[in-house]
Enzyme design. Sequence first.
Site, PDB file in Angstrom:
ATOM      1  N   LYS A   1       0.489  -3.535  11.738  1.00  0.00           N
ATOM      2  CA  LYS A   1       0.415  -2.257  10.673  1.00  0.00           C
ATOM      3  C   LYS A   1      -1.185  -1.881  10.860  1.00  0.00           C
ATOM      4  O   LYS A   1      -2.017  -2.627  10.916  1.00  0.00           O
ATOM      5  CB  LYS A   1       0.609  -2.947   9.266  1.00  0.00           C
ATOM      6  CG  LYS A   1       0.661  -1.787   8.119  1.00  0.00           C
ATOM      7  CD  LYS A   1       0.946  -2.589   6.838  1.00  0.00           C
ATOM      8  CE  LYS A   1       0.880  -1.535   5.639  1.00  0.00           C
ATOM      9  NZ  LYS A   1       1.349  -2.163   4.374  1.00  0.00           N
TER      10      LYS A   1
ATOM     11  N   SER B   1       5.229  -4.553  -0.427  1.00  0.00           N
ATOM     12  CA  SER B   1       4.954  -3.634   0.944  1.00  0.00           C
ATOM     13  C   SER B   1       5.624  -4.118   2.107  1.00  0.00           C
ATOM     14  O   SER B   1       5.725  -3.587   3.092  1.00  0.00           O
ATOM     15  CB  SER B   1       3.574  -3.289   1.123  1.00  0.00           C
ATOM     16  OG  SER B   1       3.352  -1.963   0.300  1.00  0.00           O
TER      17      SER B   1
ATOM     18  N   SER C   1       5.211  -0.059   1.852  1.00  0.00           N
ATOM     19  CA  SER C   1       4.245   0.684   2.535  1.00  0.00           C
ATOM     20  C   SER C   1       4.337   0.297   4.225  1.00  0.00           C
ATOM     21  O   SER C   1       4.199   1.025   5.075  1.00  0.00           O
ATOM     22  CB  SER C   1       2.733   0.832   2.426  1.00  0.00           C
ATOM     23  OG  SER C   1       2.392  -0.499   2.225  1.00  0.00           O
TER      24      SER C   1
END
Lengths: 475, 473
Positions: free
Chosen positions: A75, A174, A150
């Site tokens: 990420k 997330s 997210s």
Amino acid sequence: MTSAFDLAALVRSGEYSAVAAADTAFGSIKERDDEIHAFLHLTKRRAQAQAAAVDQAVADGKDPGPLAGVPIAIKDNMCTKGEPTTCSSKILEGWRPPYDATVVDRLEAAGAVIVGKTNLDEFAMGSSTENSAFGPTRNPHDTSRVPGGSSGGSAAAVGADFVPLSLGSDTGGSIRQPAALCGVVGLKPSYGAVSRYGLIAFASSLDQIGPFAHNVTDAALCFDVISGHDPKDATSIPTPLTPTLPTLNDGVAGMRIGIIDELMGEGIDDDVIARTNQAAEALTAAGAIVERVSIPATIYGLAAYYLIAPAEASSNLARFDGVRYGQRVDGANVAAMNVATRSAGFGDEVKRRIMLGTYALSSGYYDAYYGKAQRVRTLIANEFATAYESFDLLMSPTSPSTAFELGAKSDPMALYMCDVCTIPSNLAGHPAMSVPFGVGDDGLPVGVQILAPMVEEARMFRAAKALEDAAKGMS
Amino acid sequence: MSELPDGWEMVIGLEVHVELATASKLFCGCANQFGDEPNTNICPTCLGLPGSLPVPNAQAVEFAMTLGRALNCSVEPSIFARKNYFYPDMPKDFQTTQYEEPTNVEGFVQLPDGRSIGVERAHIEEDTGKSTHLGGGGRIHDATATLVDYNRAGVPLVEIVSHPVMHDADTARAYVAELRDILLATGVSDARMEEGSMRVDANVSVRPVGNDELRTRCEVKNINSLRSLGRAINYEARRHVDLWTNGESPRQETRHWDEDGGRTTSGRSKEDADDYRYFACPDLPPLTPTAEDIAAIDAAMPGLPAARRSALAVAAGVEVAETTLTVERGLDALVIAAIEAGADATAAMKHADQNLSDGQGQLTAESFAALVAMEADGALSSTQVKTVLAELVANGGEPAAIAADMGFEAMDTSELDTLLDGIIADSPDEWARFVEGDRKVQGHFVGQIMKATQGKADGKVVNQLMTARAAQS
């Protein structure tokens, strides 16, 4: 797709090369990522060097580690030395960190090959990966739908079979929510189990890094590699953690598992509730004792979270001021430059949360908002502790619904509701994970959440594996 | 005493920031060093780079607790807090400090005159970087460019906050002087006001005598010496009295001391002050010292100035107030040991105060005691004692041997008598005046004898001989 576990075994035995594994990953990304947009940046040169080093180690008769040659996506809110790290924000465009996050160090030390940085909601604020300054990510199961967020890029990268593993970060769900929406396994470890050093903070007291994987075994393998004490993170748990891989197949016979009442009714879609009940039956069939349990304070989790997380974010994101790195928009003086830079650099959702958090911490409002939210947090932790006197694990749906259409939730509150099931674990600091369990009425993946007491990941993984085995039997 | 008009009283509280003399910074491993090339002692953490995290420096925490105990504070479980405001030399745009739960609470500083000044708290915080504003007035708002050196960013500080219990500038100065001595004695800071490793801000207000109220205060900054501290307080208090007397009132604000102009000038108004939005820093666990930790700090505590003054006063048989200079110079242990080795206390104290301003050097208590004894026996003149003492400080050694090497031997008084006879014969008028009680001419005789003996005569003995003779004539 070959599992990370099997791939690493093949690479270590010399039957397959890390370079070939990386090439395959880059090939599949090239083929389909224009459509999915899981990646913001590919780290090809770094990946090729690492893969070659792994193959060389094998040739030299050395053990390159438990993740030998396994391609992994990171990420884009975790620092990678010399590679772009943007948090999907214009304000960090062009910045290249001078250091690696601890998780990046540990993955590479275990032989993993980092192939790229994945898309996210800007600064991890969102539940759909639509709030990225560089465009949304799409769900690999249906590209008209969101992947969740997210960590949508990392979830989609595994869901689309680009890579067998990826890392996300979970502040209020997330990792788990996009895992559910993309039909993959997602783990939020105990707070302090995985070092946050190098993770660009959203809400420091809630943030945890964890893996996405195709299966429970790979998630356990990756967790065992990245977890453990880090002297660079003062909130890292100092005592050794129990490895999860060795007991993975020990089953759930005799385990007491509670289904959280408050997360099985209003606001949760019927098909999701039905799958969760089926999961409970499957665990019962595997020998667990499954009962309903009420944890009343969970319904206040969302409200407490949307005070605590923005409050911490308002402070954590202050440093993006245009002085030292990233974007700068000039102004007549330093203060004007700060304002111009932040106005141009942050997206609407980030600004909204900075304002919320600034307000919640303001003199005269602190006690009514931030102070009260912290008391709710304590209440939730206490109620979980009480529940764990009677239960070994808890379970619930991961997400109130399956993946929704892009643009379907334009009201921020509607998006915030996506995290209603996942937020309580972040507030309590406890581990939780999402395991795929069948599909909803629309044919899209449903995830079931398993929750455990502090540092009881090994126990949680046993139930996750049992559930995975049961799900395989269904299809 | 207060320099205010009759009927007015100052109320002074001091905030003293002290840089701790640790090897590394508060939350990272960078060197804590003054004067290096700008931006050379920096890393992701003290630059506040995205993703970096703070880890408390155990030595800094121990130093802070040592200081707390030296200030007679209670060392409590404490938490780090974030103080949020934007400033370019503050890398994270918040300062990590302590707010509601500081490490050290409620202590006091005992002044040499015996008074105690209450300390409210002594908390740990990080220093900022250093800005240089180019162009405009040298202040941030009208600068054309600002250069920032982050070497100082993250240097550990302790902020010592006194209660507002001082009522004149001399007391404030004595308090800061005593703090400095405590810092030096414990070794936790080099406490240099000029270099900024000790920075004093004064909160000043005034009130009518006999009134307990606390009126609007101003915080005076940019005070770089003890002398400035006194001047700044007196100026600011007088300004307040003038305002109140004219029916006006001071504004609560930060003011800058202008050393050259001898006045304070208005800085930032506290009315439009930032709301710092303090909250517990989620990156740092609470500090939870155990009773054993605190006991270990107490056990390792070196002698502190107040206790050392008392000990010296007892050993030397003098008032505590007379011991200040000796303790300040760190000569108290030497003097006490010399007294224990048989030295005359008064003589030892006199030498410590008058002849050892640069410290004891190579001088040992034994040689000091031996030298004082030789002086008392009249074996050496006071001039010779000074010379031998200087040699002992410079190179050490044994006083009798040094005196012998230097040719310092006591003169026989019969030899002096003979010399004196000759000088009296040569200057009968002066002698007559001396006999009549004119002591001004005494120097004439002493000088002649010193000249004749090349300084080997003991002036005191010569004086005694002259006085005895004058009485007989």
